[in-house]
Design a protein around this motif. Sequence first.
Motif, PDB file in Angstrom:
ATOM      1  N   ALA A 834     -49.784   0.917 -29.042  1.00 43.87           N
ATOM      2  CA  ALA A 834     -49.273   1.161 -27.686  1.00 43.87           C
ATOM      3  C   ALA A 834     -48.706  -0.125 -27.094  1.00 43.87           C
ATOM      4  O   ALA A 834     -49.251  -1.209 -27.291  1.00 43.87           O
ATOM      5  CB  ALA A 834     -50.384   1.706 -26.799  1.00 43.87           C
ATOM      6  N   GLU A 835     -47.598  -0.002 -26.361  1.00 42.23           N
ATOM      7  CA  GLU A 835     -46.953  -1.181 -25.755  1.00 42.23           C
ATOM      8  C   GLU A 835     -47.826  -1.779 -24.660  1.00 42.23           C
ATOM      9  O   GLU A 835     -47.850  -2.977 -24.454  1.00 42.23           O
ATOM     10  CB  GLU A 835     -45.593  -0.782 -25.168  1.00 42.23           C
ATOM     11  CG  GLU A 835     -44.556  -0.454 -26.241  1.00 42.23           C
ATOM     12  CD  GLU A 835     -43.215  -0.116 -25.637  1.00 42.23           C
ATOM     13  OE1 GLU A 835     -43.053  -0.268 -24.402  1.00 42.23           O
ATOM     14  OE2 GLU A 835     -42.319   0.309 -26.391  1.00 42.23           O
ATOM     15  N   GLU A 836     -48.546  -0.921 -23.944  1.00 43.25           N
ATOM     16  CA  GLU A 836     -49.373  -1.381 -22.836  1.00 43.25           C
ATOM     17  C   GLU A 836     -50.755  -0.744 -22.938  1.00 43.25           C
ATOM     18  O   GLU A 836     -50.868   0.467 -23.099  1.00 43.25           O
ATOM     19  CB  GLU A 836     -48.712  -1.006 -21.504  1.00 43.25           C
ATOM     20  CG  GLU A 836     -49.398  -1.598 -20.299  1.00 43.25           C
ATOM     21  CD  GLU A 836     -48.686  -1.233 -18.998  1.00 43.25           C
ATOM     22  OE1 GLU A 836     -49.290  -1.432 -17.933  1.00 43.25           O
ATOM     23  OE2 GLU A 836     -47.548  -0.728 -19.065  1.00 43.25           O
ATOM     24  N   GLN A 837     -51.784  -1.561 -22.846  1.00 39.95           N
ATOM     25  CA  GLN A 837     -53.162  -1.066 -22.957  1.00 39.95           C
ATOM     26  C   GLN A 837     -53.665  -0.630 -21.579  1.00 39.95           C
ATOM     27  O   GLN A 837     -53.517  -1.358 -20.603  1.00 39.95           O
ATOM     28  CB  GLN A 837     -54.081  -2.166 -23.511  1.00 39.95           C
ATOM     29  CG  GLN A 837     -53.728  -2.622 -24.921  1.00 39.95           C
ATOM     30  CD  GLN A 837     -53.981  -1.533 -25.963  1.00 39.95           C
ATOM     31  OE1 GLN A 837     -55.066  -0.960 -26.010  1.00 39.95           O
ATOM     32  NE2 GLN A 837     -52.991  -1.274 -26.799  1.00 39.95           N
ATOM     33  N   MET A 841     -57.643   3.668 -22.654  1.00 43.25           N
ATOM     34  CA  MET A 841     -57.509   3.289 -24.067  1.00 43.25           C
ATOM     35  C   MET A 841     -58.661   2.373 -24.486  1.00 43.25           C
ATOM     36  O   MET A 841     -59.238   2.527 -25.573  1.00 43.25           O
ATOM     37  CB  MET A 841     -56.168   2.566 -24.302  1.00 43.25           C
ATOM     38  CG  MET A 841     -54.962   3.473 -24.287  1.00 43.25           C
ATOM     39  SD  MET A 841     -53.443   2.512 -24.549  1.00 43.25           S
ATOM     40  CE  MET A 841     -52.229   3.812 -24.566  1.00 43.25           C
ATOM     41  N   THR A 842     -58.979   1.421 -23.620  1.00 37.54           N
ATOM     42  CA  THR A 842     -60.082   0.495 -23.924  1.00 37.54           C
ATOM     43  C   THR A 842     -61.397   1.244 -24.054  1.00 37.54           C
ATOM     44  O   THR A 842     -62.207   0.960 -24.951  1.00 37.54           O
ATOM     45  CB  THR A 842     -60.187  -0.561 -22.812  1.00 37.54           C
ATOM     46  OG1 THR A 842     -58.909  -1.176 -22.649  1.00 37.54           O
ATOM     47  CG2 THR A 842     -61.197  -1.640 -23.168  1.00 37.54           C
ATOM     48  N   GLU A 843     -61.624   2.208 -23.172  1.00 38.82           N
ATOM     49  CA  GLU A 843     -62.854   3.008 -23.222  1.00 38.82           C
ATOM     50  C   GLU A 843     -62.939   3.785 -24.538  1.00 38.82           C
ATOM     51  O   GLU A 843     -63.977   3.773 -25.218  1.00 38.82           O
ATOM     52  CB  GLU A 843     -62.891   3.980 -22.039  1.00 38.82           C
ATOM     53  CG  GLU A 843     -64.130   4.857 -22.036  1.00 38.82           C
ATOM     54  CD  GLU A 843     -64.071   5.944 -20.976  1.00 38.82           C
ATOM     55  OE1 GLU A 843     -65.081   6.649 -20.815  1.00 38.82           O
ATOM     56  OE2 GLU A 843     -63.015   6.109 -20.323  1.00 38.82           O
ATOM     57  N   ILE A 844     -61.828   4.441 -24.900  1.00 40.49           N
ATOM     58  CA  ILE A 844     -61.841   5.240 -26.134  1.00 40.49           C
ATOM     59  C   ILE A 844     -61.981   4.344 -27.358  1.00 40.49           C
ATOM     60  O   ILE A 844     -62.686   4.681 -28.325  1.00 40.49           O
ATOM     61  CB  ILE A 844     -60.592   6.132 -26.200  1.00 40.49           C
ATOM     62  CG1 ILE A 844     -60.772   7.299 -25.208  1.00 40.49           C
ATOM     63  CG2 ILE A 844     -60.328   6.640 -27.608  1.00 40.49           C
ATOM     64  CD1 ILE A 844     -59.607   8.254 -25.142  1.00 40.49           C
ATOM     65  N   ALA A 845     -61.335   3.159 -27.344  1.00 41.35           N
ATOM     66  CA  ALA A 845     -61.486   2.217 -28.465  1.00 41.35           C
ATOM     67  C   ALA A 845     -62.951   1.801 -28.613  1.00 41.35           C
ATOM     68  O   ALA A 845     -63.508   1.773 -29.730  1.00 41.35           O
ATOM     69  CB  ALA A 845     -60.611   0.996 -28.237  1.00 41.35           C
ATOM     70  N   ALA A 846     -63.592   1.514 -27.477  1.00 44.92           N
ATOM     71  CA  ALA A 846     -65.008   1.115 -27.505  1.00 44.92           C
ATOM     72  C   ALA A 846     -65.882   2.235 -28.067  1.00 44.92           C
ATOM     73  O   ALA A 846     -66.744   2.010 -28.929  1.00 44.92           O
ATOM     74  CB  ALA A 846     -65.452   0.737 -26.098  1.00 44.92           C
ATOM     75  N   GLN A 847     -65.623   3.451 -27.571  1.00 44.37           N
ATOM     76  CA  GLN A 847     -66.426   4.599 -28.029  1.00 44.37           C
ATOM     77  C   GLN A 847     -66.183   4.891 -29.512  1.00 44.37           C
ATOM     78  O   GLN A 847     -67.110   5.252 -30.251  1.00 44.37           O
ATOM     79  CB  GLN A 847     -66.086   5.849 -27.189  1.00 44.37           C
ATOM     80  CG  GLN A 847     -66.503   5.756 -25.717  1.00 44.37           C
ATOM     81  CD  GLN A 847     -68.011   5.855 -25.528  1.00 44.37           C
ATOM     82  OE1 GLN A 847     -68.776   5.979 -26.497  1.00 44.37           O
ATOM     83  NE2 GLN A 847     -68.459   5.762 -24.286  1.00 44.37           N
ATOM     84  N   SER A 848     -64.936   4.714 -29.940  1.00 43.21           N
ATOM     85  CA  SER A 848     -64.627   4.967 -31.365  1.00 43.21           C
ATOM     86  C   SER A 848     -65.332   3.952 -32.261  1.00 43.21           C
ATOM     87  O   SER A 848     -65.945   4.307 -33.285  1.00 43.21           O
ATOM     88  CB  SER A 848     -63.110   4.900 -31.592  1.00 43.21           C
ATOM     89  OG  SER A 848     -62.456   5.914 -30.865  1.00 43.21           O
ATOM     90  N   TYR A 849     -65.272   2.660 -31.888  1.00 41.87           N
ATOM     91  CA  TYR A 849     -66.005   1.635 -32.657  1.00 41.87           C
ATOM     92  C   TYR A 849     -67.503   1.913 -32.647  1.00 41.87           C
ATOM     93  O   TYR A 849     -68.200   1.746 -33.651  1.00 41.87           O
ATOM     94  CB  TYR A 849     -65.724   0.246 -32.070  1.00 41.87           C
ATOM     95  CG  TYR A 849     -64.439  -0.371 -32.570  1.00 41.87           C
ATOM     96  CD1 TYR A 849     -64.254  -0.611 -33.930  1.00 41.87           C
ATOM     97  CD2 TYR A 849     -63.419  -0.722 -31.692  1.00 41.87           C
ATOM     98  CE1 TYR A 849     -63.092  -1.191 -34.398  1.00 41.87           C
ATOM     99  CE2 TYR A 849     -62.240  -1.293 -32.152  1.00 41.87           C
ATOM    100  CZ  TYR A 849     -62.079  -1.532 -33.516  1.00 41.87           C
ATOM    101  OH  TYR A 849     -60.921  -2.094 -33.982  1.00 41.87           O
ATOM    102  N   TYR A 850     -67.984   2.340 -31.491  1.00 42.62           N
ATOM    103  CA  TYR A 850     -69.406   2.632 -31.356  1.00 42.62           C
ATOM    104  C   TYR A 850     -69.828   3.750 -32.317  1.00 42.62           C
ATOM    105  O   TYR A 850     -70.831   3.637 -33.041  1.00 42.62           O
ATOM    106  CB  TYR A 850     -69.690   3.028 -29.895  1.00 42.62           C
ATOM    107  CG  TYR A 850     -71.098   3.512 -29.640  1.00 42.62           C
ATOM    108  CD1 TYR A 850     -72.186   2.650 -29.828  1.00 42.62           C
ATOM    109  CD2 TYR A 850     -71.342   4.809 -29.209  1.00 42.62           C
ATOM    110  CE1 TYR A 850     -73.471   3.087 -29.589  1.00 42.62           C
ATOM    111  CE2 TYR A 850     -72.631   5.247 -28.967  1.00 42.62           C
ATOM    112  CZ  TYR A 850     -73.703   4.384 -29.148  1.00 42.62           C
ATOM    113  OH  TYR A 850     -74.984   4.822 -28.911  1.00 42.62           O
ATOM    114  N   GLN A 851     -69.043   4.831 -32.386  1.00 42.31           N
ATOM    115  CA  GLN A 851     -69.386   5.952 -33.275  1.00 42.31           C
ATOM    116  C   GLN A 851     -69.231   5.552 -34.740  1.00 42.31           C
ATOM    117  O   GLN A 851     -70.036   5.962 -35.589  1.00 42.31           O
ATOM    118  CB  GLN A 851     -68.512   7.171 -32.950  1.00 42.31           C
ATOM    119  CG  GLN A 851     -68.775   7.786 -31.580  1.00 42.31           C
ATOM    120  CD  GLN A 851     -70.199   8.255 -31.390  1.00 42.31           C
ATOM    121  OE1 GLN A 851     -70.939   8.535 -32.371  1.00 42.31           O
ATOM    122  NE2 GLN A 851     -70.643   8.317 -30.140  1.00 42.31           N
TER     123      GLN A 851
END
Length: 908
Positions: A834-837, A841-851
């Motif tokens: 994505a061009e702009e975060q 997006m940050t929340e979903i990235a965190a949750q994805s890494y967490y899972q």
Amino acid sequence: MKTAYFWIIFLVLVGIVASLYLIPTTDELAIIHLKSRRFSAAQNFYLDQYNQGVRTPAVVYELSVLYEKEGDLDDAIKIFQEYTAAHPDDADAFKRLAELYYLNNQYDEYGNTLAKMAALKTKLDPDTLRALKGYYQEKNEKQQQEAVLNTIIKSGKGNEDDYAELAGIYAQEKKFDKAAEILKTRRTYFVEHNTIDMILFELWIDTHLGKIQSEEAVKMVADYLKKKNDPKITFYVLNLFKESYPNLALQLVSLVQPLIGDHTNLELAVLLILKDHPEQKEKVEQEISKLQAITKKNPMLQNFLFDIYMSEEDDEQLLNLIHTTPPQQIEERELIDLATLATIKDKPELVQEVQEALGPEYLQEHPLRALALEIGAQEEDAHKKLDDYLETRSMTRTDRFFLFRLAAAAKFTKEALEIGNSFPPFVAMQEDELLDIAEAYVGMKKADLLYPMIEKSIPTIGEKNAGPALTLLNIALKHPQAAKEWMQAQIKIKEGALKVFFETAKDVKEYPLAFDIAQRLYEHYPSASSESDYGLALVQIGKITEGMPLLKQLYADHPLNSQIQRDYLAALIVAVKQDKQYTHDLVAYMDTREKQGHLPKELLRNFGYIYIETLHNFSKAKNTFFALANEPHPNHQDIETLIYLWGPRVSEEHARWIEGQAHSSEDIAYWLENLNFIGRFQSTIHVFQERAPKDIKAYFAYMQALANEKWMDELKRTIYVLFPKLTNRKQLEELATYAEVAEYNEARVWVWQKIASEFPYDPKAWQALGRALFDMRSNTVAREALENFFDLDQGTNSKYYESLYEYAEILRKQRYFSLSREYYVAALDTIAMAEEQTLRMTEIAAQSYYQLNRNSYYKLNTDREALFEIDEFFTLSGKDADSTAAYANLLMDTGRLKQAQQLLMKRR
């Protein structure tokens, strides 16, 4: 014998001598060649003579004629250039050279040669002088033009046009006394050429010379009218006086009273003049009663009156006419024009009264009239009815034309363009009709669409008919040079066309072009109106000291609602921005108008914006827009401007006024939205519950208030009640938003199921349905909805990463760990590209890494990435409860129990 020889010799000698006289000379031989039409031989002969140094006028002239016949104009010009250089005093040679330049389209050289002829002090014939005058006119060299015209007139050979043109130049130079003298002489010498236009021109000149001359000029006009005794001319002049010379109109009426007789239209013209003079009120009432008694039995007069009252914007008399005469006699064109005027002037109440007077039965029998009036009355379903009418009805060209203008005025652009597209190739349309169409396209800001259509149709309609429309479009498209070129090529342009050009040039801020047009209008159609336009144009190009005195002198003599008054106000606004000394004049003018009582809405609105933008008097602006907001059928933009002026913290008094409007207005939804805008959500709830409206928009305003006050149970109940009533997709999507706010997931599912069933190929519908089902924990059907979304959308959706994450979550909950891992990774990859975060997006990235970290099937060490992402999310989100819990969970899962405990303690 000797004697015989003598006579023989004598006769031979006589024959030889005689034969010498019979042999043609060189000139005679050339003439023989010309008469025998042996032009080539003649040309060769004269050329030989010329090359041998014989440069007599005859040789040069005849050789030039032969060159001209051969089309060799350059050679003809060359020999005359050489000749005039050698004979600089030969006026005839210069005249021939000028003629050759003209034939060769060398207009500058043509003019210069004519000027040289004049400089020779040779007595030139009037036609040559007029040609020289035309050259100076084209070069806009007024002094030289004036001098040549004076020469023609003093020679005693001037014609009626020479006198009129010289008077026009004097008038432009403000030498009105000289202009009046010239025109008086003209009127004496050319009695048979005293047309009404020239009489009125002389009147206009005399009005600049003081009261005595003005009154004498009115007598001159009256004498002319009595002599002609033509009701049409008299009617035209009476109307002109009403518009341009209201202070002289009563004098004219008294002088031409014998001509009025039983001519109803002349009686009407007199009535309209009397109406401009309050002291004539009693006489006006008598005249109106007399006319309306006739009108009941005279549909033509009724329609005429209707048209006049519309053009005067005299709503009171218009409604009086409707209520005292059979309204069913009013023609279709007049009703459509009324609807158009009401739309432009924002007067729906005027049309509503006409609808009531006509009655439902009449309107049902006349669908086009009914439709036009519905549009003019600003009825909510007018747009849809217009669409239906266009689909189901066949129309004549006239019907289409009138409906097109109305749709354009109502800003129903799609429908107007649909009708407009049916006009090409504009068969049988004249220039006025084409200009009307162009004006409507300009009003819709669609000039670029019409231009190629008219240009392409020129073989059908002709350049003459297309010219004015294309010029107007060029002005609107800001192509001033193209517009100027066309106008310069026209000897005469209609007054109406020039007025439209001028108004459009003003609107697009092409002020130099507007000035050129106003100057031409002033020169060709002198009147108080064109003089006013000229004054305004002067001010707009920065010549304030020239324009303002002109307008100040004019505006005092004209009715309050005249165009001249509007020009004066517009000029004052421009002048104040450039020179503050005019502020006093502007304030004085506005104060005077306000003290005169109730102002028309359009003028009141103008004043409001002047107080904001020019005078920065916000207190006055508030009062002005408050007055507008309290008018019947107020304009929404006026109300929004008023609320903007009140500012973010609306006073209790003003809030109560808005609430009062919400309690009483038919347009309850609009006022509920305004209550929400100023933060009075409880008032919105109270008014809605008290009035229980059925208006869908009112329901949405109510739901907005409920959401802000967090009345979630009532919000859910309202969603439940409203859902079956909705069919419009936009409204359904908005309902789904409120359902999400209320955490009413079942309703979200109902809404998106309905939308997805109607739009099965729309990925957005399946995506939103999948999310709603996911939030409702209906994982199996959510998964099917998201799979439909993935089939239809190949990653173009801006929220694609959310759907990937949700799908991964569903798979994880259904214990498809390996597959879920792929979708978590896909979500992370999409976010990374994505061009702009965003925070989401940050929340979903965190949750994805967490899972991924928790998933024992995923062997890579993702602790560091997960902690980094969730820490960033935790910071960006303002450390709220949800992000705190997610952060603490990850810390505990990765064995950082002490950090998790500290984090939770801080939160508590």
